[in-house]
Design a protein around this motif. Structure first.
Motif, PDB file in Angstrom:
ATOM      1  N   UNK A  34      -4.644 -60.916 -31.505  1.00 29.55           N
ATOM      2  CA  UNK A  34      -3.255 -61.250 -31.825  1.00 29.55           C
ATOM      3  C   UNK A  34      -2.373 -61.347 -30.582  1.00 29.55           C
ATOM      4  N   UNK A  35      -2.887 -60.917 -29.412  1.00 26.24           N
ATOM      5  CA  UNK A  35      -2.098 -60.924 -28.181  1.00 26.24           C
ATOM      6  C   UNK A  35      -2.462 -62.137 -27.326  1.00 26.24           C
ATOM      7  N   UNK A  36      -1.486 -62.724 -26.642  1.00 24.61           N
ATOM      8  CA  UNK A  36      -1.767 -63.866 -25.765  1.00 24.61           C
ATOM      9  C   UNK A  36      -2.504 -63.444 -24.503  1.00 24.61           C
ATOM     10  N   UNK A  37      -3.008 -64.406 -23.757  1.00 23.68           N
ATOM     11  CA  UNK A  37      -3.722 -64.129 -22.509  1.00 23.68           C
ATOM     12  C   UNK A  37      -2.787 -63.501 -21.477  1.00 23.68           C
ATOM     13  N   UNK A  38      -3.414 -62.757 -20.559  1.00 24.16           N
ATOM     14  CA  UNK A  38      -2.649 -62.053 -19.530  1.00 24.16           C
ATOM     15  C   UNK A  38      -2.476 -62.945 -18.303  1.00 24.16           C
ATOM     16  N   UNK A  39      -1.226 -63.067 -17.863  1.00 31.86           N
ATOM     17  CA  UNK A  39      -0.940 -63.723 -16.599  1.00 31.86           C
ATOM     18  C   UNK A  39      -0.791 -62.699 -15.485  1.00 31.86           C
ATOM     19  N   UNK A  40      -0.011 -61.628 -15.743  1.00 28.50           N
ATOM     20  CA  UNK A  40       0.253 -60.597 -14.722  1.00 28.50           C
ATOM     21  C   UNK A  40       0.593 -59.280 -15.411  1.00 28.50           C
ATOM     22  N   UNK A  41      -0.077 -58.213 -14.981  1.00 30.57           N
ATOM     23  CA  UNK A  41       0.237 -56.887 -15.521  1.00 30.57           C
ATOM     24  C   UNK A  41       1.413 -56.307 -14.732  1.00 30.57           C
ATOM     25  N   UNK A  42       2.407 -55.815 -15.470  1.00 31.50           N
ATOM     26  CA  UNK A  42       3.626 -55.308 -14.851  1.00 31.50           C
ATOM     27  C   UNK A  42       3.589 -53.788 -14.709  1.00 31.50           C
ATOM     28  N   UNK A  43       3.235 -53.072 -15.773  1.00 29.93           N
ATOM     29  CA  UNK A  43       3.320 -51.618 -15.751  1.00 29.93           C
ATOM     30  C   UNK A  43       2.423 -51.038 -16.823  1.00 29.93           C
ATOM     31  N   UNK A  44       2.097 -49.742 -16.664  1.00 31.70           N
ATOM     32  CA  UNK A  44       1.377 -48.980 -17.684  1.00 31.70           C
ATOM     33  C   UNK A  44       2.186 -47.725 -17.957  1.00 31.70           C
ATOM     34  N   UNK A  45       2.645 -47.581 -19.193  1.00 32.02           N
ATOM     35  CA  UNK A  45       3.396 -46.401 -19.601  1.00 32.02           C
ATOM     36  C   UNK A  45       2.518 -45.595 -20.554  1.00 32.02           C
ATOM     37  N   UNK A  46       2.225 -44.338 -20.199  1.00 31.46           N
ATOM     38  CA  UNK A  46       1.284 -43.567 -20.998  1.00 31.46           C
ATOM     39  C   UNK A  46       1.769 -42.180 -21.333  1.00 31.46           C
ATOM     40  N   UNK A  47       1.073 -41.570 -22.267  1.00 37.60           N
ATOM     41  CA  UNK A  47       1.355 -40.207 -22.722  1.00 37.60           C
ATOM     42  C   UNK A  47       0.032 -39.465 -22.847  1.00 37.60           C
ATOM     43  N   UNK A  69       0.371 -47.775 -22.997  1.00 39.66           N
ATOM     44  CA  UNK A  69       0.941 -49.079 -23.361  1.00 39.66           C
ATOM     45  C   UNK A  69       0.927 -49.934 -22.100  1.00 39.66           C
ATOM     46  N   UNK A  70       0.060 -50.950 -22.091  1.00 39.67           N
ATOM     47  CA  UNK A  70      -0.038 -51.866 -20.949  1.00 39.67           C
ATOM     48  C   UNK A  70       0.961 -52.995 -21.168  1.00 39.67           C
ATOM     49  N   UNK A  71       1.906 -53.115 -20.258  1.00 38.29           N
ATOM     50  CA  UNK A  71       2.936 -54.144 -20.355  1.00 38.29           C
ATOM     51  C   UNK A  71       2.572 -55.287 -19.412  1.00 38.29           C
ATOM     52  N   UNK A  72       2.527 -56.504 -19.941  1.00 44.20           N
ATOM     53  CA  UNK A  72       2.108 -57.635 -19.122  1.00 44.20           C
ATOM     54  C   UNK A  72       2.925 -58.880 -19.451  1.00 44.20           C
ATOM     55  N   UNK A  73       2.918 -59.775 -18.477  1.00 40.46           N
ATOM     56  CA  UNK A  73       3.567 -61.075 -18.659  1.00 40.46           C
ATOM     57  C   UNK A  73       2.498 -62.048 -19.150  1.00 40.46           C
ATOM     58  N   UNK A  77       4.644 -67.976 -20.284  1.00 36.08           N
ATOM     59  CA  UNK A  77       6.015 -67.490 -20.174  1.00 36.08           C
ATOM     60  C   UNK A  77       6.441 -66.657 -21.366  1.00 36.08           C
ATOM     61  N   UNK A  78       7.743 -66.403 -21.445  1.00 32.66           N
ATOM     62  CA  UNK A  78       8.282 -65.531 -22.488  1.00 32.66           C
ATOM     63  C   UNK A  78       8.446 -64.114 -21.976  1.00 32.66           C
ATOM     64  N   UNK A  79       8.879 -63.226 -22.858  1.00 33.92           N
ATOM     65  CA  UNK A  79       9.097 -61.833 -22.472  1.00 33.92           C
ATOM     66  C   UNK A  79       7.797 -61.070 -22.295  1.00 33.92           C
ATOM     67  N   UNK A  80       7.922 -59.788 -21.966  1.00 32.78           N
ATOM     68  CA  UNK A  80       6.747 -58.945 -21.787  1.00 32.78           C
ATOM     69  C   UNK A  80       6.049 -58.682 -23.116  1.00 32.78           C
ATOM     70  N   UNK A  81       4.746 -58.517 -23.030  1.00 31.22           N
ATOM     71  CA  UNK A  81       3.947 -58.162 -24.198  1.00 31.22           C
ATOM     72  C   UNK A  81       3.336 -56.782 -23.988  1.00 31.22           C
ATOM     73  N   UNK A  82       2.946 -56.179 -25.088  1.00 31.96           N
ATOM     74  CA  UNK A  82       2.436 -54.803 -25.086  1.00 31.96           C
ATOM     75  C   UNK A  82       1.020 -54.776 -25.641  1.00 31.96           C
ATOM     76  N   UNK A 229      14.989 -61.275 -23.806  1.00 33.47           N
ATOM     77  CA  UNK A 229      13.984 -60.938 -22.810  1.00 33.47           C
ATOM     78  C   UNK A 229      14.399 -59.849 -21.859  1.00 33.47           C
ATOM     79  N   UNK A 230      15.647 -59.442 -21.861  1.00 34.40           N
ATOM     80  CA  UNK A 230      16.093 -58.369 -20.990  1.00 34.40           C
ATOM     81  C   UNK A 230      15.560 -57.015 -21.422  1.00 34.40           C
TER      82      UNK A 230
END
Length: 508
Positions: A34-47, A69-73, A77-82, A229-230
């Motif tokens: 269900x998630x689109x392909x990864x262009x660039x990974x921005x951050x990893x937020x974990x617990x 939660x891996x956040x990527x572009x 284009x478009x906003x970040x995905x999780x 997208x902000x």
């Protein structure tokens, strides 16, 4: 004649291990369909969450889970995905003296997390963990306080009056609560939840009878993506209060309560999308220490009989310092590019190390700082750095320090020339104890009458006290009493005058 001893059994806990285990875990994961392909990974937020603990023969085992939660572009284009990934972990600490009757306390922390795209549909996740492990073993000590029939046996005894600062109770309690969080009101579409993490803090604890009452807050940190997208960050404080049944502490005990996350769920509530339901499974781990008066029989002899004495040193613990030492930190994170705005800042605390510099004890904590920001092209970027934070204490070689660190407030990032400046406070919660070793009698047996085989003893001896020799040592050597020596020399204090001849009368 048999000697009758006054004995007391002391029940407490002994800390047989107190370590921080640092380890790295990796996991390859496929991007969900269900998630689109990864262009660039921005951050990893974990617990990091705590799943279980187990006391074994000579070791303590801890299991848990890292929810990342891996956040990527995305491509196109478009906003970040999780992308959500769960990574289980297990660690084991050596704990000599621990048995299955022992208790294990644990606090896992995620120091840092990174992800790398192996291809547009495959990710390699790497997490760096620090797990504080404390192993406590219930123990019983029998100490001898004195001889009950000392006058009948003509026994002189030397006693030590002091106290022992004991870990008298180790208890834990799991609890769950659910709260709804309302996001900032708006007229348009509700923001999307990208990441959620929580930090429980115990702010107050006290003993009332056999109940330990504690309260605190679960600080919930949210990263949101607006419809345009902000990115925005939000924080909510969820209060909690609980009661733990304890025993053997008394209301004057010192309480230390740490609350760990066992499970975290954050879901939108059906409706306008601005209400989130946060469900937390938490585990409170409590240690209670108290001062206990102690009387130790250190030495004894009889003025009438020879005596054989068994002794074994006893270790006593005294409270040195129980304090909270805040350290304010201000640090520049260089980005190598111009920063347009700061989105979010977070802090994770890693290992606390101890070293000595002369008469000072230096505590150093790892502060892992992560900042999300936008560059001049409005692209979301991430910068991370480990900042050492130090605290100094006075302490000799016999001082033992147990320290845990907290970051009770927020991380304040600000755009400056060259990058981002962060300001935060780290609290060092220090428990310093002093270890004293005292001689202690464990048993004694009466032998022959003192005069047997000795021939005629003089009624009075005249001699000088040797350097370091005490009044007790002289009285014991000559089979007399300290009181007789004081009276014969017209002394009022037990401190012997230097260079003066002493009259030592016989007890017979």
């Amino acid at each position: 004649m048999e000697l009758e001893f006054e004995r007391e059994t002391i029940t407490s806990y002994e800390t047989v291990a107190e370590v921080t285990l640092c380890q790295e875990e990796t996991l390859e994961s496929i991007v969900p369909d269900a998630c689109p392909d990864i262009l660039r990974i921005v951050d990893v937020c974990g617990q990091a969450t705590l799943s279980g603990k187990q006391a074994r023969e000579g070791s303590a085992q801890v299991t848990g889970m890292v929810r990342a939660a891996i956040l990527y572009q995305p491509e196109g284009g478009g906003g970040l995905r999780r992308m959500e990934v769960g990574l289980p972990f297990t660690c084991q600490a050596e704990a000599p003296g621990l048995t299955e009757r022992g208790v294990v306390l644990a606090a896992p922390r995620l120091r840092s997390a990174q992800a790398r795209a192996l291809n547009p549909r495959k990710v390699l996740l790497r997490v760096d963990l620090a797990v504080d492990v404390t192993a406590c073993q219930p123990t019983e000590r029998t100490i001898c306080g004195g001889v009950s029939n000392c006058e009948q046996a003509a026994v002189c005894q030397k006693q030590f009056q002091g106290e022992d600062y004991q870990l008298c109770c180790v208890q834990e309690k799991p609890f769950t609560f659910t709260e709804q969080v309302r996001l900032q009101a708006g007229m348009g579409e509700a923001p999307q939840l990208l990441a959620c993490r929580v930090q429980p803090l115990c702010t107050d604890s006290k003993l009332i009878g056999s109940k330990l009452i504690f309260k605190g807050t679960a600080e919930v940190y949210l990263l949101l993506q607006e419809p345009d997208g902000g990115l925005t960050a939000a924080q909510e404080s969820l209060p909690f209060s609980q009661v733990i049944e304890v025993s053997g502490a008394g209301e004057e005990g010192d309480c230390q309560v740490e609350v760990e996350v066992a499970s975290l769920q954050c879901q939108p509530v059906p409706g306008d999308g601005r209400d989130l339901e946060v469900t937390l499974e938490l585990l409170a781990q409590a240690q209670v220490r108290s001062r206990r008066p102690v009387t130790l029989l250190q030495d004894l002899y009889s003025t009438n009989w020879q005596m054989e004495v068994d002794s074994q040193p006893q270790r006593l613990c005294r409270l040195g310092e129980l304090s909270v030492r805040p350290q304010a930190v201000r640090e520049l994170l260089e980005t190598g590019e111009s920063v347009r705005s700061v989105v979010d800042g977070r802090l994770a605390l890693g290992q606390v190390t101890q070293s000595r510099e002369g008469a000072e004890l230096v505590l150093t904590a790892e502060a892992w700082v992560t900042v999300l920001y936008t560059d001049e092209e409005e692209q979301v970027q991430c910068v991370q750095r480990c900042v050492p934070v130090s605290c100094r204490l006075e302490g000799g070689d016999n001082v033992r320090c147990s320290c845990r660190c907290l970051c009770p407030g927020e991380v304040y990032p600000a755009v400056v020339a060259g990058g981002v400046e962060v300001r935060f406070t780290v609290e060092f919660h220090c428990l310093c104890t002093l270890i004293d070793t005292q001689p202690a009698v464990t048993g004694a047996r009466l032998g022959e009458v003192r005069s047997a085989g000795e021939g005629a003893r003089p009624s009075v001896v005249l001699r000088l006290a040797a350097p370091g020799e005490s009044l007790w040592d002289i009285a014991k050597a000559y089979g007399t009493t300290m009181q007789r020596i004081l009276q014969a020399n017209e002394l009022e204090e037990e401190d012997l005058p230097m260079g003066r001849m002493l009259l030592i009368p016989s007890a017979r």
